[in-house]
Design an enzyme around this catalytic site. Structure first.
Site, PDB file in Angstrom:
ATOM      1  N   ILE A 237     -21.996 -51.110  47.385  1.00 33.21           N
ATOM      2  CA  ILE A 237     -22.439 -51.026  45.981  1.00 33.21           C
ATOM      3  C   ILE A 237     -21.362 -50.479  45.047  1.00 33.21           C
ATOM      4  O   ILE A 237     -21.096 -51.060  44.003  1.00 33.21           O
ATOM      5  CB  ILE A 237     -23.742 -50.205  45.907  1.00 33.21           C
TER       6      ILE A 237
ATOM      7  N   ARG B  22     -24.639 -40.357  33.701  1.00 33.10           N
ATOM      8  CA  ARG B  22     -24.802 -41.804  33.583  1.00 33.10           C
ATOM      9  C   ARG B  22     -26.161 -42.175  32.974  1.00 33.10           C
ATOM     10  O   ARG B  22     -26.290 -43.150  32.237  1.00 33.10           O
ATOM     11  CB  ARG B  22     -24.655 -42.381  34.994  1.00 33.10           C
TER      12      ARG B  22
ATOM     13  N   ARG C 262     -18.112 -48.280  37.457  1.00 30.30           N
ATOM     14  CA  ARG C 262     -19.397 -48.167  36.766  1.00 30.30           C
ATOM     15  C   ARG C 262     -19.375 -48.769  35.365  1.00 30.30           C
ATOM     16  O   ARG C 262     -19.562 -48.076  34.359  1.00 30.30           O
ATOM     17  CB  ARG C 262     -19.855 -46.700  36.743  1.00 30.30           C
ATOM     18  N   PRO C 263     -19.169 -50.069  35.266  1.00 38.99           N
ATOM     19  CA  PRO C 263     -19.173 -50.719  33.955  1.00 38.99           C
ATOM     20  C   PRO C 263     -20.576 -50.747  33.352  1.00 38.99           C
ATOM     21  O   PRO C 263     -21.555 -50.474  34.050  1.00 38.99           O
ATOM     22  CB  PRO C 263     -18.702 -52.138  34.271  1.00 38.99           C
TER      23      PRO C 263
ATOM     24  N   ASP D  30     -21.369 -53.496  31.226  1.00 40.59           N
ATOM     25  CA  ASP D  30     -21.451 -54.842  30.638  1.00 40.59           C
ATOM     26  C   ASP D  30     -22.848 -55.446  30.730  1.00 40.59           C
ATOM     27  O   ASP D  30     -23.336 -56.067  29.778  1.00 40.59           O
ATOM     28  CB  ASP D  30     -20.413 -55.764  31.315  1.00 40.59           C
ATOM     29  N   LEU D  31     -23.526 -55.259  31.870  1.00 42.56           N
ATOM     30  CA  LEU D  31     -24.849 -55.877  32.037  1.00 42.56           C
ATOM     31  C   LEU D  31     -25.870 -55.288  31.069  1.00 42.56           C
ATOM     32  O   LEU D  31     -26.734 -55.990  30.552  1.00 42.56           O
ATOM     33  CB  LEU D  31     -25.348 -55.680  33.473  1.00 42.56           C
TER      34      LEU D  31
ATOM     35  N   LYS E 296     -34.952 -37.033  40.689  1.00 40.41           N
ATOM     36  CA  LYS E 296     -34.012 -37.076  39.550  1.00 40.41           C
ATOM     37  C   LYS E 296     -33.963 -38.473  38.934  1.00 40.41           C
ATOM     38  O   LYS E 296     -34.117 -38.626  37.726  1.00 40.41           O
ATOM     39  CB  LYS E 296     -32.620 -36.677  40.039  1.00 40.41           C
ATOM     40  N   ASN E 297     -33.758 -39.476  39.766  1.00 42.78           N
ATOM     41  CA  ASN E 297     -33.544 -40.821  39.217  1.00 42.78           C
ATOM     42  C   ASN E 297     -34.816 -41.441  38.664  1.00 42.78           C
ATOM     43  O   ASN E 297     -34.753 -42.432  37.930  1.00 42.78           O
ATOM     44  CB  ASN E 297     -32.910 -41.740  40.274  1.00 42.78           C
TER      45      ASN E 297
ATOM     46  N   ASP F  40     -26.750 -43.622  47.772  1.00 40.10           N
ATOM     47  CA  ASP F  40     -26.764 -42.180  47.468  1.00 40.10           C
ATOM     48  C   ASP F  40     -26.841 -41.313  48.728  1.00 40.10           C
ATOM     49  O   ASP F  40     -26.671 -40.101  48.644  1.00 40.10           O
ATOM     50  CB  ASP F  40     -27.932 -41.842  46.533  1.00 40.10           C
TER      51      ASP F  40
HETATM   52  C1  UD1 Z   1     -28.418 -45.887  39.820  1.00 40.43           C
HETATM   53  C2  UD1 Z   1     -28.646 -44.473  40.299  1.00 40.43           C
HETATM   54  C3  UD1 Z   1     -27.602 -44.078  41.329  1.00 40.43           C
HETATM   55  C4  UD1 Z   1     -27.579 -45.093  42.460  1.00 40.43           C
HETATM   56  C5  UD1 Z   1     -27.426 -46.517  41.909  1.00 40.43           C
HETATM   57  C6  UD1 Z   1     -27.556 -47.582  42.976  1.00 40.43           C
HETATM   58  C7  UD1 Z   1     -29.660 -43.310  38.455  1.00 40.43           C
HETATM   59  C8  UD1 Z   1     -29.485 -42.278  37.405  1.00 40.43           C
HETATM   60  N1  UD1 Z   1     -28.572 -43.565  39.195  1.00 40.43           N
HETATM   61  O1  UD1 Z   1     -27.137 -45.911  39.191  1.00 40.43           O
HETATM   62  O2  UD1 Z   1     -27.944 -42.789  41.832  1.00 40.43           O
HETATM   63  O3  UD1 Z   1     -26.478 -44.810  43.292  1.00 40.43           O
HETATM   64  O4  UD1 Z   1     -28.448 -46.773  40.925  1.00 40.43           O
HETATM   65  O5  UD1 Z   1     -28.764 -47.444  43.656  1.00 40.43           O
HETATM   66  O6  UD1 Z   1     -30.720 -43.857  38.661  1.00 40.43           O
HETATM   67  N2  UD1 Z   1     -22.865 -52.771  37.504  1.00 40.43           N
HETATM   68  C9  UD1 Z   1     -22.107 -53.646  36.753  1.00 40.43           C
HETATM   69  N3  UD1 Z   1     -22.339 -53.717  35.411  1.00 40.43           N
HETATM   70  C10 UD1 Z   1     -23.306 -52.960  34.796  1.00 40.43           C
HETATM   71  C11 UD1 Z   1     -24.064 -52.071  35.575  1.00 40.43           C
HETATM   72  C12 UD1 Z   1     -23.824 -52.008  36.931  1.00 40.43           C
HETATM   73  O7  UD1 Z   1     -21.245 -54.345  37.272  1.00 40.43           O
HETATM   74  O8  UD1 Z   1     -23.453 -53.066  33.567  1.00 40.43           O
HETATM   75  C13 UD1 Z   1     -22.615 -52.665  38.964  1.00 40.43           C
HETATM   76  C14 UD1 Z   1     -22.136 -51.274  39.373  1.00 40.43           C
HETATM   77  O9  UD1 Z   1     -20.762 -51.123  39.200  1.00 40.43           O
HETATM   78  C15 UD1 Z   1     -22.548 -51.242  40.821  1.00 40.43           C
HETATM   79  C16 UD1 Z   1     -23.843 -52.062  40.853  1.00 40.43           C
HETATM   80  O10 UD1 Z   1     -23.834 -52.846  39.657  1.00 40.43           O
HETATM   81  O11 UD1 Z   1     -21.592 -51.905  41.596  1.00 40.43           O
HETATM   82  C17 UD1 Z   1     -25.109 -51.249  40.902  1.00 40.43           C
HETATM   83  O12 UD1 Z   1     -25.099 -50.282  39.866  1.00 40.43           O
HETATM   84  P1  UD1 Z   1     -26.444 -49.782  39.174  1.00 40.43           P
HETATM   85  O13 UD1 Z   1     -27.604 -50.229  40.007  1.00 40.43           O
HETATM   86  O14 UD1 Z   1     -26.413 -50.172  37.754  1.00 40.43           O
HETATM   87  O15 UD1 Z   1     -26.311 -48.213  39.302  1.00 40.43           O
HETATM   88  P2  UD1 Z   1     -26.718 -47.118  38.240  1.00 40.43           P
HETATM   89  O16 UD1 Z   1     -27.919 -47.572  37.486  1.00 40.43           O
HETATM   90  O17 UD1 Z   1     -25.520 -46.687  37.499  1.00 40.43           O
END
Ligand code: UD1
Length: 417
Positions: free
Chosen positions: A327, A92, A121-122, A124-125, A22-23, A305
């Site tokens: 995480i 997402r 799940r922000p 911002d990045l 899926k991912n 996950d």
């Molecule tokens: C992806 C996966 C999800 C998996 C996660 C971590 C997909 C569709 N989803 O989610 O299944 O659990 O990776 O392996 O591939 N964060 C920020 N700001 C941002 C983005 C993220 O602070 O703009 C933080 C998140 O809150 C979290 C961390 O970074 O604490 C990691 O998140 P991220 O790796 O971005 O997860 P996803 O891409 O949403």
């Protein structure tokens, strides 16, 4: 098909083929928007998140056709559309449209995306990184409006290895003028898969699989045929379910090389696993040992996950285990449902629990509140004595093609109703 009924307490036997990831599939589907051409994605999983992404691509003008062994996407005509509704809010991965549509059209209008309720799940990045590449974002009534007259390469140092942000930067960077360097990129195998697909389309990317990616921008890209890798999280779910329920199974085509942390956990819990060319053989007695401290980490660490599934299995293990989620902030919601099945999970902090292993879980009516938590409840149902009913199963179908069929192939008594 809202609920799953499981007659538990039966050990697993036989073999099951693992579906496509899926991912990996979702960002690759978004990436097809960067080609003015046709792509063919073999082994694309038939899950509801993929159907949602297909509906978004179709709204943009892509022609998408399922063939016997994969999905054909024709992105020769793509229009500008506001992207909102359930397919965006519930998933997402719709966020990948930010980078892909800025790359294709120079503009994107996207409703604020959702996904599983496992933390804040922000985004911002994502926005900050794309801004460094020349995009400008405005938030208008719950919609994110992004415009980039011209995307330009940038040196981006990610303060956190965000999977989604790394994917969005890559998607925009392949179309940008000049090179983009990402320091601190996430190294999850799904990012490698996205880079490999883009390379098949003609993109030039160095450092694939490392924390430092250099993307030589400039497009244009052509369509490509690509095999979506098998799903390490689905394989890990079935592997851990066998550790919990006991048995002897073969996970055909499971990506063992990407599953080292899961294989190490299974071995600590007393199961023996053997990785061969066919897949992973698992042999487990069904009464796992507790582990002192399991902590989720970015790849190659133990995947967040699979934390809920590990929690279910450790609930009926010999001894106490501590599990720490590093995480996401809110990923123990399933603990309450597991406790209704006789587990003794004590929440120490928002991101840490202690699991007092019990001899056996008992059946109950429980409710899935998100995708992986739902899979954990199915796992608990396989381990418990008697009939368990898991409601709220549409969450599970977001990521598992047919979890009931797969466990039936392993001898379980399980049906969706
Ligand atoms: C992806 C996966 C999800 C998996 C996660 C971590 C997909 C569709 N989803 O989610 O299944 O659990 O990776 O392996 O591939 N964060 C920020 N700001 C941002 C983005 C993220 O602070 O703009 C933080 C998140 O809150 C979290 C961390 O970074 O604490 C990691 O998140 P991220 O790796 O971005 O997860 P996803 O891409 O949403």
């Amino acid at each position: 098909m809202d609920s799953i009924h499981i007659q538990g307490g039966i050990s697993l036997q036989g073999k099951v083929r693992i579906q496509g990831s899926k991912n990996a599939a979702l960002p690759i589907l978004a990436a097809t928007l960067l080609t003015v051409d046709r792509s063919y994605l073999k082994n694309c999983p038939r899950i509801s998140d993929v159907y949602a992404m297909i509906s978004l691509l179709q709204r943009l003008g892509c022609i998408v056709v399922w063939r016997e062994d994969g999905l054909q996407v024709d992105s020769s005509k793509v229009g500008r559309e506001a992207m909102g509704g359930e397919a965006v809010k519930g998933m997402r991965s719709s966020l990948c449209l930010l980078g892909a549509l800025l790359g294709r059209c120079g503009e994107v209008l996207l409703e604020h995306p959702g996904g599983c309720v496992i933390g804040e799940r922000p985004i911002d990045l994502h926005l900050w990184a794309l801004e460094q590449m020349g995009a400008v974002f405005l938030e208008e009534e719950g919609m994110i409006h992004g415009v980039a007259k011209e995307l330009r390469g940038a040196d981006i140092i990610l303060p956190k290895p965000s999977v989604g942000a790394t994917e969005n930067i890559i998607l925009a960077a392949v179309m940008a003028r000049d090179d983009t360097c990402i320091e601190g990129a996430a190294v999850e195998p799904e990012i490698t898969a996205l880079c490999r697909y883009l390379q098949c389309c003609g993109a030039s990317i160095d450092g694939v699989g490392t924390k430092r990616l250099v993307i030589h921008g400039g497009g244009p890209l052509r369509g490509a045929e690509f095999i979506v890798p098998t799903d390490r999280i689905v394989a890990g779910t079935y592997l851990l379910a066998c550790v919990g329920a006991g048995g002897c199974i073969l996970l055909e085509a499971a990506p063992a090389a990407e599953m080292e942390a899961v294989l190490a956990l299974a071995s600590q819990m007393g199961a023996s696993c053997l990785a061969t060319e066919e897949g992973i053989y698992v042999n487990a007695s069904g009464y796992p040992k507790a582990v002192e401290h399991l902590i989720t980490r970015p790849y190659p660490g133990f995947p967040t996950d699979l934390q809920s599934v590990a929690l279910a299995v450790l609930s009926a293990a010999e001894g106490d285990s501590v599990i720490e989620e590093s995480i996401f902030e809110n990923r123990f919601r399933v603990a309450g449902e597991l406790n209704r099945m006789g587990a003794k999970i004590e929440q120490l902090t928002a991101q840490r629990v202690v699991v007092h292993g019990v001899k056996r879980l008992r059946s109950a009516e429980v409710f899935a509140m998100e995708l992986r938590g739902g899979a954990a409840l199915v796992t608990a149902g396989l381990m418990a004595q008697g009939e368990t009913m898991v409601a709220g199963c549409p969450y599970i179908y977001r990521g598992y093609e047919n979890i009931c069929r797969d466990f039936r192939e392993l001898g379980a008594r399980i049906v969706s109703v």
